[in-house]
Motif scaffolding. Structure first.
Motif, PDB file in Angstrom:
ATOM      1  N   PHE A   1       7.838   5.120  -8.603  1.00 57.95           N
ATOM      2  CA  PHE A   1       6.388   5.319  -8.655  1.00 57.95           C
ATOM      3  C   PHE A   1       5.805   5.174  -7.254  1.00 57.95           C
ATOM      4  CE2 PHE A   1       2.103   3.528  -8.971  1.00 57.95           C
ATOM      5  CZ  PHE A   1       1.488   4.498  -9.738  1.00 57.95           C
ATOM      6  N   PRO A   2       5.395   6.297  -6.639  1.00 59.23           N
ATOM      7  CA  PRO A   2       4.795   6.230  -5.295  1.00 59.23           C
ATOM      8  C   PRO A   2       3.334   5.753  -5.384  1.00 59.23           C
ATOM      9  CG  PRO A   2       4.976   8.511  -6.021  1.00 59.23           C
ATOM     10  CD  PRO A   2       5.583   7.663  -7.097  1.00 59.23           C
ATOM     11  N   HIS A   3       3.131   4.457  -5.222  1.00 55.47           N
ATOM     12  CA  HIS A   3       1.819   3.842  -5.405  1.00 55.47           C
ATOM     13  C   HIS A   3       0.757   4.439  -4.473  1.00 55.47           C
ATOM     14  CE1 HIS A   3      -1.224   0.551  -5.226  1.00 55.47           C
ATOM     15  NE2 HIS A   3      -1.062   0.633  -6.529  1.00 55.47           N
ATOM     16  N   GLN A   4       1.067   4.573  -3.187  1.00 50.81           N
ATOM     17  CA  GLN A   4       0.077   5.068  -2.232  1.00 50.81           C
ATOM     18  C   GLN A   4      -0.386   6.484  -2.579  1.00 50.81           C
ATOM     19  OE1 GLN A   4      -1.552   3.425   0.093  1.00 50.81           O
ATOM     20  NE2 GLN A   4      -2.725   5.198   0.705  1.00 50.81           N
TER      21      GLN A   4
ATOM     22  N   GLU B   1       0.798  -1.215   0.000  1.00 47.52           N
ATOM     23  CA  GLU B   1       0.000   0.000   0.000  1.00 47.52           C
ATOM     24  C   GLU B   1       0.834   1.270   0.000  1.00 47.52           C
ATOM     25  OE1 GLU B   1      -3.461   0.241  -0.213  1.00 47.52           O
ATOM     26  OE2 GLU B   1      -3.167  -1.847  -0.764  1.00 47.52           O
ATOM     27  N   ASP B   2       1.913   1.290   0.750  1.00 46.94           N
ATOM     28  CA  ASP B   2       2.708   2.513   0.865  1.00 46.94           C
ATOM     29  C   ASP B   2       4.058   2.413   0.164  1.00 46.94           C
ATOM     30  OD1 ASP B   2       3.788   0.670   2.573  1.00 46.94           O
ATOM     31  OD2 ASP B   2       4.061   2.053   4.233  1.00 46.94           O
ATOM     32  N   ALA B   3       4.217   1.402  -0.673  1.00 49.22           N
ATOM     33  CA  ALA B   3       5.503   1.164  -1.318  1.00 49.22           C
ATOM     34  C   ALA B   3       5.759   2.136  -2.455  1.00 49.22           C
ATOM     35  CB  ALA B   3       5.555  -0.261  -1.855  1.00 49.22           C
ATOM     36  N   VAL B   4       7.018   2.394  -2.666  1.00 54.39           N
ATOM     37  CA  VAL B   4       7.448   3.095  -3.865  1.00 54.39           C
ATOM     38  C   VAL B   4       7.976   2.017  -4.794  1.00 54.39           C
ATOM     39  CG1 VAL B   4       9.092   4.724  -4.841  1.00 54.39           C
ATOM     40  CG2 VAL B   4       7.979   5.226  -2.651  1.00 54.39           C
ATOM     41  N   VAL B   5       7.347   1.886  -5.934  1.00 54.75           N
ATOM     42  CA  VAL B   5       7.724   0.874  -6.902  1.00 54.75           C
ATOM     43  C   VAL B   5       8.759   1.484  -7.833  1.00 54.75           C
ATOM     44  CG1 VAL B   5       6.880  -0.639  -8.737  1.00 54.75           C
ATOM     45  CG2 VAL B   5       5.419  -0.118  -6.774  1.00 54.75           C
ATOM     46  N   VAL B   6       9.869   0.779  -8.031  1.00 57.13           N
ATOM     47  CA  VAL B   6      10.910   1.260  -8.939  1.00 57.13           C
ATOM     48  C   VAL B   6      10.741   0.530 -10.264  1.00 57.13           C
ATOM     49  CG1 VAL B   6      13.380   1.484  -9.344  1.00 57.13           C
ATOM     50  CG2 VAL B   6      12.460   1.786  -7.041  1.00 57.13           C
ATOM     51  N   LEU B   7      10.506   1.296 -11.300  1.00 60.15           N
ATOM     52  CA  LEU B   7      10.295   0.753 -12.633  1.00 60.15           C
ATOM     53  C   LEU B   7      11.575   0.922 -13.444  1.00 60.15           C
ATOM     54  CD1 LEU B   7       6.876   2.530 -13.153  1.00 60.15           C
ATOM     55  CD2 LEU B   7       7.267   0.233 -12.282  1.00 60.15           C
ATOM     56  N   PRO B   8      12.192  -0.181 -13.874  1.00 59.74           N
ATOM     57  CA  PRO B   8      13.429  -0.073 -14.624  1.00 59.74           C
ATOM     58  C   PRO B   8      13.176   0.494 -16.016  1.00 59.74           C
ATOM     59  CG  PRO B   8      12.729  -2.356 -14.500  1.00 59.74           C
ATOM     60  CD  PRO B   8      11.766  -1.558 -13.682  1.00 59.74           C
ATOM     61  N   ALA B   9      14.051   1.388 -16.439  1.00 56.68           N
ATOM     62  CA  ALA B   9      13.936   1.986 -17.766  1.00 56.68           C
ATOM     63  C   ALA B   9      15.320   2.291 -18.303  1.00 56.68           C
ATOM     64  CB  ALA B   9      13.101   3.261 -17.685  1.00 56.68           C
TER      65      ALA B   9
END
Length: 92
Positions: A37-40, A22-30
């Protein structure tokens, strides 16, 4: 080799979002630098169906650079909030 990197990035992207707490920051490789990406923060501001197929989340219908640029940057520009330039999202 480019296809392999693209497939790997999309796989990690999908896995990262599927496992996002819920409060995770997802790191999207590029290729141009990873995108955090701050999901919450997005969950609080948008309906889940802005990105996901249902209100319960789950699979994102379409993935990849073109989808992210259209969806994410388009929303940021439309709302006048969030990063909208390459180096504001992509961090090396």
């Amino acid at each position: 080799m480019t296809r392999f990197v693209t497939v790997l990035a999309l796989t990690l992207f999908a896995a990262g979002l599927a496992a996002a707490a819920e409060d995770a920051v997802v790191v999207l490789p590029a290729k141009n630098g990873n995108v955090s990406f701050p999901h919450q923060k997005h969950k609080e501001a948008l309906a889940c169906t802005s990105c996901h197929e249902t209100e319960k989340g789950g699979k994102i219908a379409d993935l990849g650079k073109d989808w992210a640029h259209k969806t994410c940057m388009g929303c940021h520009k439309e709302k006048g909030k969030g990063p909208a330039k390459c180096n504001e999202c992509h961090k090396k």
